[in-house]
Design an enzyme around this catalytic site. Structure first.
Site, PDB file in Angstrom:
ATOM      1  CB  SER A  13     -28.102  19.865  23.930  1.00 40.18           C
ATOM      2  OG  SER A  13     -27.927  18.876  22.928  1.00 40.18           O
TER       3      SER A  13
ATOM      4  CG  HIS B 275     -26.517  14.526  19.240  1.00 43.42           C
ATOM      5  ND1 HIS B 275     -26.330  15.754  19.842  1.00 43.42           N
ATOM      6  CD2 HIS B 275     -27.650  14.012  19.778  1.00 43.42           C
ATOM      7  CE1 HIS B 275     -27.309  15.980  20.698  1.00 43.42           C
ATOM      8  NE2 HIS B 275     -28.120  14.941  20.691  1.00 43.42           N
TER       9      HIS B 275
ATOM     10  N   GLY C 282     -31.655  18.015  18.145  1.00 46.03           N
ATOM     11  CA  GLY C 282     -30.768  19.023  17.566  1.00 46.03           C
ATOM     12  C   GLY C 282     -29.711  19.494  18.552  1.00 46.03           C
TER      13      GLY C 282
ATOM     14  CD  GLN D  55     -34.131   9.467  25.664  1.00 51.99           C
ATOM     15  OE1 GLN D  55     -34.812  10.447  25.922  1.00 51.99           O
ATOM     16  NE2 GLN D  55     -33.099   9.531  24.836  1.00 51.99           N
TER      17      GLN D  55
ATOM     18  CG  HIS E  41     -23.569  16.956  22.054  1.00 52.43           C
ATOM     19  ND1 HIS E  41     -23.364  15.590  22.125  1.00 52.43           N
ATOM     20  CD2 HIS E  41     -24.700  17.198  22.752  1.00 52.43           C
ATOM     21  CE1 HIS E  41     -24.314  15.038  22.845  1.00 52.43           C
ATOM     22  NE2 HIS E  41     -25.158  15.982  23.229  1.00 52.43           N
TER      23      HIS E  41
HETATM   24  O1  PAF Z   1     -32.644  12.008  23.647  1.00 49.34           O
HETATM   25  C1  PAF Z   1     -33.266  12.865  22.990  1.00 49.34           C
HETATM   26  O2  PAF Z   1     -32.683  13.738  22.337  1.00 49.34           O
HETATM   27  C2  PAF Z   1     -34.774  12.864  22.996  1.00 49.34           C
HETATM   28  O3  PAF Z   1     -35.265  12.503  24.242  1.00 49.34           O
HETATM   29  C3  PAF Z   1     -35.385  11.998  21.882  1.00 49.34           C
HETATM   30  C4  PAF Z   1     -35.018  10.538  22.064  1.00 49.34           C
HETATM   31  C5  PAF Z   1     -34.893  12.487  20.529  1.00 49.34           C
HETATM   32  C6  PAF Z   1     -36.914  12.096  21.907  1.00 49.34           C
HETATM   33  O4  PAF Z   1     -37.332  13.407  21.712  1.00 49.34           O
END
Ligand code: PAF
Length: 292
Positions: A188, A39, A33, A155, A36
Protein backbone atom coordinates in the site's frame (compact mmCIF):
# COMPACT_ATOMS: atom_id res chain seq x y z
CA UNK A 1 -23.66 -9.30 -4.41
CA UNK A 2 -21.28 -7.19 -2.40
CA UNK A 3 -19.67 -8.64 0.73
CA UNK A 4 -21.56 -7.77 3.90
CA UNK A 5 -19.98 -4.75 5.58
CA UNK A 6 -19.96 -5.01 9.36
CA UNK A 7 -19.01 -2.12 11.62
CA UNK A 8 -19.74 -3.55 15.06
CA UNK A 9 -17.81 -6.14 17.01
CA UNK A 10 -20.87 -7.99 18.30
CA UNK A 11 -22.26 -8.35 14.77
CA UNK A 12 -18.90 -9.58 13.50
CA UNK A 13 -18.64 -12.23 16.23
CA UNK A 14 -22.22 -13.29 15.53
CA UNK A 15 -21.62 -13.57 11.76
CA UNK A 16 -18.51 -15.74 12.19
CA UNK A 17 -20.14 -17.91 14.86
CA UNK A 18 -23.08 -18.31 12.48
CA UNK A 19 -20.82 -19.43 9.62
CA UNK A 20 -19.19 -22.06 11.84
CA UNK A 21 -22.40 -23.33 13.40
CA UNK A 22 -23.79 -23.84 9.88
CA UNK A 23 -20.87 -26.24 9.40
CA UNK A 24 -18.60 -23.85 7.54
CA UNK A 25 -14.97 -22.87 7.98
CA UNK A 26 -13.69 -19.32 8.34
CA UNK A 27 -10.72 -17.84 6.47
CA UNK A 28 -9.62 -14.58 8.09
CA UNK A 29 -7.67 -11.96 6.12
CA UNK A 30 -6.60 -9.08 8.41
CA UNK A 31 -5.65 -5.92 6.49
CA UNK A 32 -5.32 -2.18 6.87
CA UNK A 33 -7.23 -1.63 3.62
CA UNK A 34 -5.92 0.05 0.46
CA UNK A 35 -6.19 -3.45 -0.95
CA UNK A 36 -3.80 -4.42 -3.74
CA UNK A 37 -3.03 -7.62 -5.62
CA UNK A 38 -1.13 -9.02 -2.64
CA UNK A 39 -4.19 -8.76 -0.38
CA UNK A 40 -6.40 -10.12 -3.14
CA UNK A 41 -4.15 -13.18 -3.45
CA UNK A 42 -4.67 -13.80 0.30
CA UNK A 43 -8.44 -13.47 -0.12
CA UNK A 44 -8.42 -15.85 -3.10
CA UNK A 45 -6.36 -18.37 -1.16
CA UNK A 46 -8.75 -18.11 1.80
CA UNK A 47 -11.69 -18.58 -0.60
CA UNK A 48 -10.06 -21.72 -2.01
CA UNK A 49 -9.53 -23.16 1.50
CA UNK A 50 -12.57 -21.99 3.50
CA UNK A 51 -16.33 -21.62 3.03
CA UNK A 52 -16.51 -18.09 4.52
CA UNK A 53 -13.88 -15.45 3.82
CA UNK A 54 -13.79 -12.72 6.45
CA UNK A 55 -11.66 -9.66 5.67
CA UNK A 56 -10.85 -7.04 8.30
CA UNK A 57 -10.00 -3.48 7.30
CA UNK A 58 -8.64 -1.45 10.19
CA UNK A 59 -5.82 1.09 10.12
CA UNK A 60 -4.37 0.24 13.51
CA UNK A 61 -3.04 3.32 15.31
CA UNK A 62 -1.12 1.16 17.82
CA UNK A 63 1.38 0.02 15.19
CA UNK A 64 2.32 3.48 13.91
CA UNK A 65 5.15 5.35 15.60
CA UNK A 66 5.27 9.11 16.20
CA UNK A 67 6.13 10.79 12.90
CA UNK A 68 4.94 7.81 10.84
CA UNK A 69 2.17 7.89 8.24
CA UNK A 70 -0.96 7.12 10.32
CA UNK A 71 -2.80 10.27 9.16
CA UNK A 72 -1.85 9.91 5.49
CA UNK A 73 -2.18 6.11 5.25
CA UNK A 74 -4.46 5.47 2.23
CA UNK A 75 -8.12 4.85 3.14
CA UNK A 76 -10.63 3.87 0.44
CA UNK A 77 -13.33 1.62 1.85
CA UNK A 78 -15.68 1.62 -1.17
CA UNK A 79 -12.95 0.42 -3.54
CA UNK A 80 -11.75 -2.11 -0.96
CA UNK A 81 -15.23 -3.54 -0.50
CA UNK A 82 -15.60 -4.05 -4.25
CA UNK A 83 -12.13 -5.56 -4.62
CA UNK A 84 -12.54 -7.87 -1.62
CA UNK A 85 -15.91 -9.03 -2.95
CA UNK A 86 -14.41 -9.72 -6.38
CA UNK A 87 -11.70 -11.89 -4.82
CA UNK A 88 -14.20 -13.96 -2.82
CA UNK A 89 -14.82 -12.20 0.50
CA UNK A 90 -18.29 -12.66 2.00
CA UNK A 91 -17.82 -10.56 5.14
CA UNK A 92 -15.85 -7.36 5.68
CA UNK A 93 -15.28 -5.91 9.14
CA UNK A 94 -14.36 -2.22 9.13
CA UNK A 95 -14.71 -0.90 12.69
CA UNK A 96 -13.87 2.61 13.82
CA UNK A 97 -11.10 3.08 16.39
CA UNK A 98 -13.79 3.84 19.01
CA UNK A 99 -15.62 0.61 18.17
CA UNK A 100 -12.39 -1.38 18.53
CA UNK A 101 -11.42 0.28 21.80
CA UNK A 102 -14.39 1.79 23.65
CA UNK A 103 -11.77 2.67 26.24
CA UNK A 104 -8.06 2.93 25.59
CA UNK A 105 -6.35 -0.47 25.94
CA UNK A 106 -4.36 -1.20 29.07
CA UNK A 107 -3.19 -4.49 27.60
CA UNK A 108 -0.29 -4.87 25.23
CA UNK A 109 0.93 -8.08 23.65
CA UNK A 110 4.67 -8.36 23.18
CA UNK A 111 6.53 -11.15 21.43
CA UNK A 112 10.08 -11.16 22.72
CA UNK A 113 13.30 -11.65 20.79
CA UNK A 114 11.76 -12.02 17.32
CA UNK A 115 10.79 -8.36 17.52
CA UNK A 116 14.09 -6.98 18.79
CA UNK A 117 15.85 -6.80 15.43
CA UNK A 118 15.22 -5.39 11.91
CA UNK A 119 11.77 -3.81 11.68
CA UNK A 120 11.47 -3.98 15.45
CA UNK A 121 14.67 -1.99 15.92
CA UNK A 122 13.81 0.48 13.15
CA UNK A 123 10.24 1.01 14.38
CA UNK A 124 10.13 0.85 18.21
CA UNK A 125 6.76 -0.37 19.49
CA UNK A 126 5.55 -1.34 16.01
CA UNK A 127 5.33 -5.08 16.63
CA UNK A 128 3.68 -4.61 20.04
CA UNK A 129 0.98 -2.70 18.17
CA UNK A 130 0.71 -5.43 15.53
CA UNK A 131 0.67 -8.26 18.09
CA UNK A 132 -1.93 -6.50 20.25
CA UNK A 133 -4.35 -5.85 17.39
CA UNK A 134 -3.83 -9.28 15.83
CA UNK A 135 -4.48 -10.96 19.21
CA UNK A 136 -7.67 -8.92 19.45
CA UNK A 137 -8.71 -9.75 15.87
CA UNK A 138 -8.04 -13.43 16.55
CA UNK A 139 -10.07 -13.19 19.75
CA UNK A 140 -13.00 -11.67 17.87
CA UNK A 141 -12.74 -14.15 14.99
CA UNK A 142 -12.54 -17.42 16.94
CA UNK A 143 -11.59 -20.67 15.23
CA UNK A 144 -10.28 -19.94 11.74
CA UNK A 145 -7.31 -19.98 9.39
CA UNK A 146 -5.68 -16.54 9.10
CA UNK A 147 -3.75 -15.51 6.00
CA UNK A 148 -0.74 -13.17 5.95
CA UNK A 149 1.74 -12.25 3.24
CA UNK A 150 5.41 -13.22 3.34
CA UNK A 151 6.10 -9.65 2.21
CA UNK A 152 6.08 -8.72 5.90
CA UNK A 153 8.25 -11.67 6.79
CA UNK A 154 9.09 -10.65 10.34
CA UNK A 155 5.45 -9.81 11.05
CA UNK A 156 4.47 -13.28 9.87
CA UNK A 157 7.03 -14.86 12.22
CA UNK A 158 5.77 -12.73 15.13
CA UNK A 159 2.13 -13.66 14.46
CA UNK A 160 2.93 -17.39 14.18
CA UNK A 161 4.69 -17.23 17.53
CA UNK A 162 1.90 -15.21 19.14
CA UNK A 163 -0.74 -17.74 18.04
CA UNK A 164 1.38 -20.66 19.25
CA UNK A 165 2.39 -19.10 22.59
CA UNK A 166 -1.17 -18.10 23.50
CA UNK A 167 -2.75 -21.30 22.07
CA UNK A 168 -5.14 -19.20 20.00
CA UNK A 169 -7.54 -21.31 17.89
CA UNK A 170 -6.10 -19.88 14.70
CA UNK A 171 -3.99 -21.64 12.05
CA UNK A 172 -1.62 -19.06 10.57
CA UNK A 173 -0.97 -19.43 6.83
CA UNK A 174 1.87 -17.54 5.12
CA UNK A 175 1.42 -16.71 1.43
CA UNK A 176 3.98 -15.75 -1.22
CA UNK A 177 4.75 -12.12 -1.98
CA UNK A 178 3.02 -10.75 -5.07
CA UNK A 179 5.24 -8.61 -7.33
CA UNK A 180 4.74 -6.28 -10.24
CA UNK A 181 6.29 -7.45 -13.51
CA UNK A 182 9.51 -5.51 -12.75
CA UNK A 183 9.87 -7.22 -9.36
CA UNK A 184 8.58 -4.54 -6.99
CA UNK A 185 6.66 -6.19 -4.14
CA UNK A 186 3.10 -4.88 -3.95
CA UNK A 187 2.54 -2.64 -0.93
CA UNK A 188 0.00 0.00 0.00
CA UNK A 189 2.95 2.31 0.65
CA UNK A 190 4.05 2.13 -3.01
CA UNK A 191 1.36 4.81 -3.46
CA UNK A 192 3.82 7.28 -1.91
CA UNK A 193 6.34 6.85 -4.76
CA UNK A 194 6.62 9.49 -7.49
CA UNK A 195 6.70 8.17 -11.07
CA UNK A 196 10.45 8.57 -11.03
CA UNK A 197 10.90 6.78 -7.72
CA UNK A 198 8.57 4.02 -8.90
CA UNK A 199 11.02 3.34 -11.73
CA UNK A 200 13.90 3.00 -9.28
CA UNK A 201 11.96 0.98 -6.68
CA UNK A 202 12.39 -2.53 -8.17
CA UNK A 203 16.12 -2.22 -7.54
CA UNK A 204 15.30 -3.11 -3.95
CA UNK A 205 14.19 -6.54 -5.15
CA UNK A 206 17.13 -6.77 -7.54
CA UNK A 207 19.47 -6.29 -4.58
CA UNK A 208 17.87 -9.33 -2.94
CA UNK A 209 18.43 -11.27 -6.15
CA UNK A 210 22.11 -10.27 -5.97
CA UNK A 211 22.22 -11.66 -2.42
CA UNK A 212 20.49 -14.85 -3.54
CA UNK A 213 23.07 -15.25 -6.32
CA UNK A 214 25.88 -14.76 -3.83
CA UNK A 215 24.43 -17.53 -1.64
CA UNK A 216 23.34 -19.99 -4.30
CA UNK A 217 25.78 -19.52 -7.19
CA UNK A 218 28.89 -17.93 -5.70
CA UNK A 219 28.45 -20.14 -2.63
CA UNK A 220 29.27 -17.24 -0.32
CA UNK A 221 29.26 -18.53 3.21
CA UNK A 222 30.03 -15.49 5.33
CA UNK A 223 26.81 -13.56 6.12
CA UNK A 224 28.75 -10.27 5.96
CA UNK A 225 29.85 -11.01 2.40
CA UNK A 226 26.26 -11.78 1.38
CA UNK A 227 25.09 -8.51 2.91
CA UNK A 228 27.92 -6.71 1.09
CA UNK A 229 26.58 -8.08 -2.21
CA UNK A 230 23.09 -6.80 -1.38
CA UNK A 231 24.41 -3.39 -0.34
CA UNK A 232 26.60 -3.09 -3.44
CA UNK A 233 23.54 -3.71 -5.64
CA UNK A 234 21.51 -1.17 -3.63
CA UNK A 235 24.27 1.41 -3.97
CA UNK A 236 23.56 1.47 -7.72
CA UNK A 237 20.53 3.60 -6.83
CA UNK A 238 21.78 6.58 -4.80
CA UNK A 239 18.25 7.61 -3.85
CA UNK A 240 17.93 4.57 -1.58
CA UNK A 241 18.65 5.33 2.03
CA UNK A 242 19.33 1.85 3.42
CA UNK A 243 17.85 1.07 6.80
CA UNK A 244 19.18 -2.48 7.05
CA UNK A 245 20.20 -5.40 4.87
CA UNK A 246 20.60 -8.79 6.50
CA UNK A 247 20.84 -12.51 5.96
CA UNK A 248 19.02 -14.40 8.71
CA UNK A 249 17.91 -17.80 9.90
CA UNK A 250 14.33 -18.08 8.56
CA UNK A 251 12.96 -19.25 11.92
CA UNK A 252 14.81 -17.19 14.53
CA UNK A 253 15.56 -14.14 12.33
CA UNK A 254 19.06 -14.10 13.86
CA UNK A 255 22.18 -13.78 11.76
CA UNK A 256 23.69 -17.27 11.53
CA UNK A 257 27.46 -17.78 11.99
CA UNK A 258 27.60 -19.30 8.49
CA UNK A 259 25.20 -19.35 5.58
CA UNK A 260 24.10 -22.99 5.54
CA UNK A 261 20.90 -24.47 4.15
CA UNK A 262 17.95 -22.10 3.88
CA UNK A 263 18.31 -18.45 4.87
CA UNK A 264 16.17 -15.34 4.42
CA UNK A 265 17.48 -12.11 2.95
CA UNK A 266 15.86 -9.00 4.44
CA UNK A 267 16.13 -5.41 3.29
CA UNK A 268 14.57 -2.06 4.22
CA UNK A 269 15.26 1.29 2.58
CA UNK A 270 13.72 4.68 2.24
CA UNK A 271 12.99 6.02 -1.22
CA UNK A 272 11.60 9.54 -1.15
CA UNK A 273 8.58 9.58 1.16
CA UNK A 274 8.21 5.81 1.13
CA UNK A 275 9.88 3.28 3.38
CA UNK A 276 10.04 -0.02 1.50
CA UNK A 277 10.79 -3.50 2.84
CA UNK A 278 11.27 -6.76 1.00
CA UNK A 279 12.70 -10.25 1.58
CA UNK A 280 13.63 -13.38 -0.30
CA UNK A 281 14.51 -17.00 0.47
CA UNK A 282 17.91 -18.35 -0.57
CA UNK A 283 19.21 -21.89 -0.21
CA UNK A 284 22.90 -22.37 0.30
CA UNK A 285 24.62 -25.37 -1.27
CA UNK A 286 26.63 -25.63 2.00
CA UNK A 287 27.27 -27.83 3.75
CA UNK A 288 28.09 -30.19 0.93
CA UNK A 289 29.60 -33.65 1.64
CA UNK A 290 33.13 -32.50 0.72
CA UNK A 291 32.80 -29.29 2.77
CA UNK A 292 31.57 -30.26 6.23
O1 PAF B 1 -0.07 -6.38 7.63
C1 PAF B 1 -0.96 -5.57 7.96
O2 PAF B 1 -1.71 -5.04 7.13
C2 PAF B 1 -1.13 -5.21 9.42
O3 PAF B 1 0.09 -5.14 10.06
C3 PAF B 1 -2.11 -6.14 10.16
C4 PAF B 1 -1.58 -7.56 10.20
C5 PAF B 1 -3.46 -6.11 9.48
C6 PAF B 1 -2.28 -5.67 11.61
O4 PAF B 1 -2.80 -4.38 11.66
Amino acid sequence: VTATLIRRRDEWVEALDGARSAGGTVGLVPTMGALHGGHLSLIRRAAADCSTVAVTIYVNPLQFGAGEDLASYPRRLDDDLAAATGAGAGLVFAPSVEEMWPSAPRTSVRVDDLTSRWEGAARPGHFDGVATIVAKLFGLAGRCTAYFGEKDYQQLAVIRRLAADLSLPVAVAGCPTVRDADGLALSSRNAYLTANEREAAPKLYWSLLAGKRAVEEERTRDPEDVVAAVRAALAAEPRFEIDYAAVVDPGTLRVPPHVDGEVRLLVAARLGRARLIDNLAAVSPHPSPEEP
